[in-house]
Design an enzyme around this catalytic site. Structure first.
Site, PDB file in Angstrom:
ATOM      1  N   ASP A 131      -2.819 -10.345   2.875  1.00 37.24           N
ATOM      2  CA  ASP A 131      -3.296 -10.889   4.379  1.00 37.24           C
ATOM      3  C   ASP A 131      -2.873 -12.499   4.418  1.00 37.24           C
ATOM      4  OD1 ASP A 131      -5.533 -11.155   4.167  1.00 37.24           O
ATOM      5  OD2 ASP A 131      -6.303  -9.871   5.259  1.00 37.24           O
ATOM      6  N   HIS A 191     -11.591   4.232 -16.418  1.00 39.92           N
ATOM      7  CA  HIS A 191     -12.437   6.026 -15.593  1.00 39.92           C
ATOM      8  C   HIS A 191     -11.318   6.093 -14.999  1.00 39.92           C
ATOM      9  CE1 HIS A 191     -17.217   5.408 -17.127  1.00 39.92           C
ATOM     10  NE2 HIS A 191     -16.429   4.069 -18.652  1.00 39.92           N
ATOM     11  N   CYS A 230      -7.231  -9.231   0.605  1.00 40.88           N
ATOM     12  CA  CYS A 230      -7.484 -10.346   1.861  1.00 40.88           C
ATOM     13  C   CYS A 230      -8.599 -10.528   1.431  1.00 40.88           C
ATOM     14  CB  CYS A 230      -7.633  -8.359   2.657  1.00 40.88           C
ATOM     15  SG  CYS A 230      -8.591  -7.281   2.725  1.00 40.88           S
ATOM     16  N   THR A 260     -12.308  -9.534   2.201  1.00 41.08           N
ATOM     17  CA  THR A 260     -13.002  -8.765   1.510  1.00 41.08           C
ATOM     18  C   THR A 260     -12.450  -7.912   0.460  1.00 41.08           C
ATOM     19  OG1 THR A 260     -13.549  -6.874   3.310  1.00 41.08           O
ATOM     20  CG2 THR A 260     -15.119  -8.873   3.405  1.00 41.08           C
ATOM     21  N   HIS A 305     -12.497  12.272 -18.683  1.00 37.31           N
ATOM     22  CA  HIS A 305     -11.690  11.015 -16.820  1.00 37.31           C
ATOM     23  C   HIS A 305     -10.540  11.519 -16.512  1.00 37.31           C
ATOM     24  CE1 HIS A 305     -14.973   8.330 -17.613  1.00 37.31           C
ATOM     25  NE2 HIS A 305     -15.352   7.988 -18.964  1.00 37.31           N
TER      26      HIS A 305
HETATM   27  C1  RB5 Z   1      -8.947 -10.961   8.021  1.00 35.78           C
HETATM   28  O1  RB5 Z   1     -10.105 -12.188   8.818  1.00 35.78           O
HETATM   29  C2  RB5 Z   1      -9.908 -10.004   7.440  1.00 35.78           C
HETATM   30  O2  RB5 Z   1     -10.713  -8.477   7.977  1.00 35.78           O
HETATM   31  C3  RB5 Z   1      -9.257  -9.602   6.521  1.00 35.78           C
HETATM   32  O3  RB5 Z   1      -8.778 -10.477   4.983  1.00 35.78           O
HETATM   33  C4  RB5 Z   1     -10.274  -8.254   5.698  1.00 35.78           C
HETATM   34  O4  RB5 Z   1     -11.097  -8.746   4.332  1.00 35.78           O
HETATM   35  C5  RB5 Z   1     -10.711  -6.495   5.420  1.00 35.78           C
HETATM   36  O5  RB5 Z   1     -11.110  -5.946   5.058  1.00 35.78           O
END
Ligand code: RB5
Length: 155
Positions: free
Chosen positions: A12, A102, A69, A71, A137
């Site tokens: 993203d 694993h 993305c 996180t 595994h």
């Molecule tokens: C975008 O701001 C953020 O929410 C996205 O990149 C991600 O971390 C969502 O899980």
């Protein structure tokens, strides 16, 4: 190399910059990849990019994919809804290697806001270079998609 060997890659807006860097790394390492977008840092919704990538892995069109993305969580939640997709969020090379060894992770998910470029490259290399260990595994990975729950065959 076949079409299935082509690594799918998408992000993203939060992962866009790292995606571009990792594509350069894939190219330098001799891997073929297909960029499923986005093409700029303009704000987008991660699921719009995770769904097409995960669908193609799930249907066997490609063997491996990379998602990024902020996180890594939104991408992994979305990708893991698809059968046969094992999307692992990895924030260190050790976790990426264990996700292969694993868990036979066929999708690598990077938390782009929490890993720098050098760390991102190291995580990518660990995931690319580590084979699935098989053995005990295999049984565990096979149980992931079972809907009925059994604690038998525990070792
Ligand atoms: C975008 O701001 C953020 O929410 C996205 O990149 C991600 O971390 C969502 O899980």
């Amino acid at each position: 190399m076949t079409e299935r060997d082509t690594i799918l890659i998408a992000s993203d807006h939060a992962g866009f910059e790292l995606k571009e860097k990792l594509e350069a790394e894939l190219k330098a390492l001799g891997y073929r990849y297909e960029d499923l977008g986005p093409t700029s840092e303009a704000s987008v919704d991660y699921a719009d990019y995770a769904h097409p990538l995960a669908k193609r892995i799930s249907e066997g069109e490609a063997e491996r994919g990379i998602l990024m993305c902020g996180t890594g969580l939104g991408m992994s939640y979305t990708a893991n809804r698809y059968a046969h997709v094992r999307a692992a969020v990895a924030w260190t090379p050790e976790i990426a290697a264990l996700a292969r060894e694993h868990n036979d992770a066929n999708v690598l998910v990077l938390p782009a806001r929490f890993v720098g470029e050098a760390e991102g490259r190291a995580i990518l290399k660990a995931w690319l270079d580590t084979p699935f260990a098989g053995g005990r595994h295999t049984r565990r990975v096979e149980k992931i998609e079972r809907t009925e729950h059994s604690t038998e065959e525990k070792r």
